[in-house]
Design a protein around this motif. Structure first.
Motif, PDB file in Angstrom:
ATOM      1  N   SER A  44      36.634  33.155  51.564  1.00  0.00           N
ATOM      2  CA  SER A  44      35.430  33.246  52.375  1.00  0.00           C
ATOM      3  C   SER A  44      34.672  34.534  52.142  1.00  0.00           C
ATOM      4  CB  SER A  44      35.792  33.134  53.867  1.00  0.00           C
ATOM      5  OG  SER A  44      36.396  31.902  54.146  1.00  0.00           O
ATOM      6  N   ASN A  45      35.371  35.636  51.990  1.00  0.00           N
ATOM      7  CA  ASN A  45      34.686  36.925  52.001  1.00  0.00           C
ATOM      8  C   ASN A  45      34.761  37.671  50.674  1.00  0.00           C
ATOM      9  OD1 ASN A  45      36.097  36.577  54.938  1.00  0.00           O
ATOM     10  ND2 ASN A  45      34.018  37.332  55.098  1.00  0.00           N
ATOM     11  N   SER A  48      31.617  37.423  48.446  1.00  0.00           N
ATOM     12  CA  SER A  48      30.456  38.161  48.948  1.00  0.00           C
ATOM     13  C   SER A  48      30.640  39.658  48.741  1.00  0.00           C
ATOM     14  CB  SER A  48      30.239  37.853  50.437  1.00  0.00           C
ATOM     15  OG  SER A  48      29.876  36.507  50.626  1.00  0.00           O
ATOM     16  N   ILE A  49      31.870  40.169  48.959  1.00  0.00           N
ATOM     17  CA  ILE A  49      32.127  41.595  48.742  1.00  0.00           C
ATOM     18  C   ILE A  49      31.939  41.946  47.266  1.00  0.00           C
ATOM     19  CG2 ILE A  49      33.930  43.364  48.781  1.00  0.00           C
ATOM     20  CD1 ILE A  49      35.057  41.963  51.267  1.00  0.00           C
ATOM     21  N   ASN A  98      27.277  31.838  49.099  1.00  0.00           N
ATOM     22  CA  ASN A  98      28.575  32.054  49.754  1.00  0.00           C
ATOM     23  C   ASN A  98      28.401  32.692  51.132  1.00  0.00           C
ATOM     24  OD1 ASN A  98      31.499  31.904  49.490  1.00  0.00           O
ATOM     25  ND2 ASN A  98      31.446  34.125  49.606  1.00  0.00           N
ATOM     26  N   THR A 100      29.035  33.085  54.770  1.00  0.00           N
ATOM     27  CA  THR A 100      30.125  32.628  55.651  1.00  0.00           C
ATOM     28  C   THR A 100      30.139  33.340  56.990  1.00  0.00           C
ATOM     29  OG1 THR A 100      31.603  34.271  54.670  1.00  0.00           O
ATOM     30  CG2 THR A 100      31.614  32.067  53.679  1.00  0.00           C
ATOM     31  N   GLU A 101      29.415  34.457  57.127  1.00  0.00           N
ATOM     32  CA  GLU A 101      29.484  35.256  58.345  1.00  0.00           C
ATOM     33  C   GLU A 101      28.153  35.228  59.105  1.00  0.00           C
ATOM     34  OE1 GLU A 101      33.355  36.078  57.699  1.00  0.00           O
ATOM     35  OE2 GLU A 101      32.178  36.678  59.453  1.00  0.00           O
ATOM     36  N   GLU A 104      24.892  37.244  57.931  1.00  0.00           N
ATOM     37  CA  GLU A 104      24.925  37.478  56.488  1.00  0.00           C
ATOM     38  C   GLU A 104      23.651  36.961  55.814  1.00  0.00           C
ATOM     39  OE1 GLU A 104      28.407  35.948  54.693  1.00  0.00           O
ATOM     40  OE2 GLU A 104      27.967  36.768  52.697  1.00  0.00           O
ATOM     41  N   GLN A 160      28.511  44.212  52.305  1.00  0.00           N
ATOM     42  CA  GLN A 160      29.928  44.431  52.008  1.00  0.00           C
ATOM     43  C   GLN A 160      30.720  44.686  53.284  1.00  0.00           C
ATOM     44  OE1 GLN A 160      30.641  47.326  48.944  1.00  0.00           O
ATOM     45  NE2 GLN A 160      32.709  47.745  49.619  1.00  0.00           N
ATOM     46  N   ASN A 163      31.303  41.513  55.435  1.00  0.00           N
ATOM     47  CA  ASN A 163      32.365  40.640  54.940  1.00  0.00           C
ATOM     48  C   ASN A 163      33.737  41.291  55.069  1.00  0.00           C
ATOM     49  OD1 ASN A 163      31.398  37.985  53.467  1.00  0.00           O
ATOM     50  ND2 ASN A 163      29.792  39.541  53.178  1.00  0.00           N
ATOM     51  N   GLN A 164      33.811  42.626  54.937  1.00  0.00           N
ATOM     52  CA  GLN A 164      35.086  43.290  55.150  1.00  0.00           C
ATOM     53  C   GLN A 164      35.537  43.157  56.595  1.00  0.00           C
ATOM     54  OE1 GLN A 164      34.204  47.211  53.710  1.00  0.00           O
ATOM     55  NE2 GLN A 164      34.953  46.794  51.650  1.00  0.00           N
ATOM     56  N   GLY A 166      34.740  40.691  58.471  1.00  0.00           N
ATOM     57  CA  GLY A 166      35.171  39.296  58.604  1.00  0.00           C
ATOM     58  C   GLY A 166      36.591  39.099  58.092  1.00  0.00           C
TER      59      GLY A 166
END
Length: 616
Positions: A44-45, A48-49, A98, A100-101, A104, A160, A163-164, A166
């Motif tokens: 998921s993350n 994106s990171i 992508n 997901t959060e 985002e 970043q 997503n971290q 998340g």
């Protein structure tokens, strides 16, 4: 009746098997749930990171290309800018695919909007430089493009960080699943153990008792009494076992003499193999008494095996440097931590021979030390080749000094504009030549220093010195650098330490090199720290320089004290030094009679140690 025990045990094993299968299925189910949770975190993350990090790298390269555009080759920098524009948009597209959060999507839209502004401003920069000149272009860059560049990087960091965060939330969720799985699996496992204990108790009281007599007989057999026989009182499996035991006992009597002959033959074969090895081999017991010396070792140490077996090592071999290694390694708990090599010189057949000593402890099944095997590897030819290489490097380095000095003087005169005026581009090129010339001069100087140290031509002004003063003197120039890099330097040395026998300047140079290396590899985010310690050991002072940097790969730890060896980072790049600092440090410490080594773990940092003798 004959098969009653088998049927009983079969029924018990079936019950145990069912319980174990149920326990395994339950554990697998819990682990699959945990695996799915972890997979969700990564899938998921992570993408994106990764996209945010690569967008940051791409726009930083574009910014570097813009700067180079204003000062250098326009065609090359434009190509770099366009390549990284494609790279940025590629990763931006992956981030858009992508999401997901929560929040985002808004960040990605903002990145897209700001980046479009950034590209337009780049086009405007090109137009300004072509029409209005470089000064106007620089002003436009610092006032307009640089803020947009920083805003883009900030939003990439926000993406970043989002997503971290998340991943942390999902990690906590996985932790809860893990705790639940641990509890439930433990409960089922305890149930399985309880069932197994009940069945074990049943087997002990109903089946195992007849075997007690067999155990006593087997013990006597193991002691060498092959006359043991069992009374056969039943016709079940135990009775069959008793009959087979009696047959085995009779056969053991027959094979006893044959086995002794085979053992003697194998012993002779092993001795022949050891004697045929060209390197010297010495085997000592736990009390340092000699058990074996092959012919190569006899020749190297001028002894005869038949005259020294059973005697203490130092009683017949006057080599304390070898004995120190043997005596040290025989008590090591972890045989993987015993590696230690030294070079000794012996006069064999009126020729100087060099040997590398490698000792390895012998452990029994209980892990207790029962002796040491010592290998004496003849490295005379390697020493001669190394000396030839050192002589060649020394000669070439001397020859380099004169032209490098001439280049330095010529560049200095041109930079001082004594021959005539120079333009800005020429000045930049001359400064580059000057820097490279200085780097070459430093390399030549290091090579000459190392060559003199290896040949023993460097005079050591060894006196009684306070190790604390040496450390303070060496660390003083680095405090300001460390403060600028947000790194702390801590010195932990007791005032009551005895003085050491050392050359103040040479040991200061060693510490300066170790502290400089630590600063180079220590993080600058506020968590970096360097610790310098000294403590008293047996007739020596142990000095250490520790950092919490990225550490040294295990493959490099045995090589870092060799010439021209530099630790490479994850990109395969080195720090840019000559790779001679640690080699020179090793020669200096060896000249003092001490030792130098390193312990390091990736991600935890490195600690360099060296020892100096205490003054009398």
């Amino acid at each position: 009746m004959k098969r009653s025990i088998k049927f009983k045990m079969l029924g018990i094993f079936i019950l145990i098997f069912i319980v174990l299968v149920a326990n395994s299925i339950w554990a697998i189910t819990n682990f699959n749930r945990l695996s799915d949770s972890i997979e969700n975190i990564m899938y998921s993350n992570y993408r994106s990171i990764e996209a945010a990090q690569n967008m940051t790298v791409a726009i930083e390269r574009q910014d570097s290309a813009e700067l180079a555009y204003m000062f250098g080759d326009n065609s090359t920098t434009t190509k770099i800018f366009q390549e990284n524009e494609v790279e940025f948009l590629k990763w931006l597209s992956r981030a858009q695919d992508n999401i997901t959060e929560p929040g985002e999507k808004e960040i990605i839209e903002k990145i897209n909007k700001i980046y479009i502004e950034y590209l337009n401003e780049y086009d405007e920069l090109i137009s300004i430089q072509e029409n209005q000149g470089i000064e106007e272009a620089r002003t436009y860059y610092y006032n307009q493009i640089l803020p947009t560049f920083e805003k883009t990087k900030t939003e990439c960091r926000n993406l970043q960080n989002l997503n971290q965060d998340g991943m942390i939330i999902r990690k906590d969720r996985a932790h809860k699943i893990s705790k639940g799985a641990t509890f439930s699996t433990s409960f089922v496992s305890l149930t399985t153990i309880l069932v197994g204990l009940i069945f074990a108790f049943y087997l002990t009281n109903n089946i195992v008792k007849p075997i007690y007599n067999l155990k006593d007989k087997i013990k006597k057999i193991s002691e060498g009494d092959y006359s043991q026989q069992l009374d056969i009182t039943s016709d079940n499996e135990i009775g069959e076992l008793a009959r087979e035991f009696n047959i085995m006992s009779e056969k053991l009597k027959t094979y006893e003499l044959l086995n002794i002959k085979k053992l003697m033959k194998e012993k002779q074969k092993a001795e022949a193999i050891v004697e045929s090895i060209s390197d010297g081999i010495i085997v000592t017991d736990e009390n340092n008494r000699l058990l074996l010396v092959n012919r190569a070792a006899e020749k190297s140490l001028c002894i005869r095996e038949k005259n020294v077996l059973g005697k203490h090592f130092l009683e017949v071999i006057k080599r304390e440097e070898i004995f120190e290694i043997i005596d040290k390694f025989k008590n090591l708990e972890n045989i993987n931590d015993h590696k230690k090599y030294i070079d000794i010189t012996t006069n064999v057949d009126e020729k100087i021979k060099h040997y590398r000593i490698n000792a390895k402890p012998i452990k029994d099944r209980d892990g207790d030390s029962v002796g040491v095997v010592t290998l004496m590897q003849d490295i005379t030819k390697l020493k001669e080749i190394d000396q030839m290489k050192s002589d060649f490097v020394s000669t070439v380095s001397h020859e380099f000094r004169t032209p490098l000095t001439s280049i330095s003087m010529a560049v200095g005169l041109m930079l001082d504009k004594i021959p005539g005026t120079i333009n800005k581009d020429q000045e930049e090129l001359l400064n580059a030549v000057k820097e490279d010339n200085e780097r070459l001069k430093n390399l030549v100087s290091d090579l000459l220093d190392l060559s003199r140290l290896e040949s023993g031509k460097v005079h050591m002004d060894i006196e009684l010195n306070d190790i604390g003063k040496i450390v303070d003197y060496a660390a003083k120039p680095f405090h300001m650098q460390a403060k600028d890099k947000n790194i702390s330097i801590n010195i932990d040395i007791k005032e009551a330490l005895p003085k050491v026998k050392a050359d103040f300047n040479k040991i200061s140079w060693v510490l300066t090199n170790l502290i400089g290396n630590a600063l180079r590899y220590t993080p600058r985010d506020g968590t970096g720290k360097i610790e310098i310690m000294a403590k008293e050991t047996t007739n020596k002072i142990l000095v250490s320089v520790s950092d919490n940097g990225k550490g040294i790969p295990e493959d490099y730890q045995d090589k870092v004290f060799s010439k021209f060896v530099q630790v490479k980072d994850e990109n395969g790049d080195s720090s840019g030094g000559t790779g001679l600092g640690l080699a020179i440090s090793k020669e200096i410490i060896n000249a003092h009679g001490g030792e130098i080594w390193v312990n390091s773990k990736i991600g935890e940092g490195s600690t360099f140690y060296f020892t100096l003798y205490i003054g009398v």
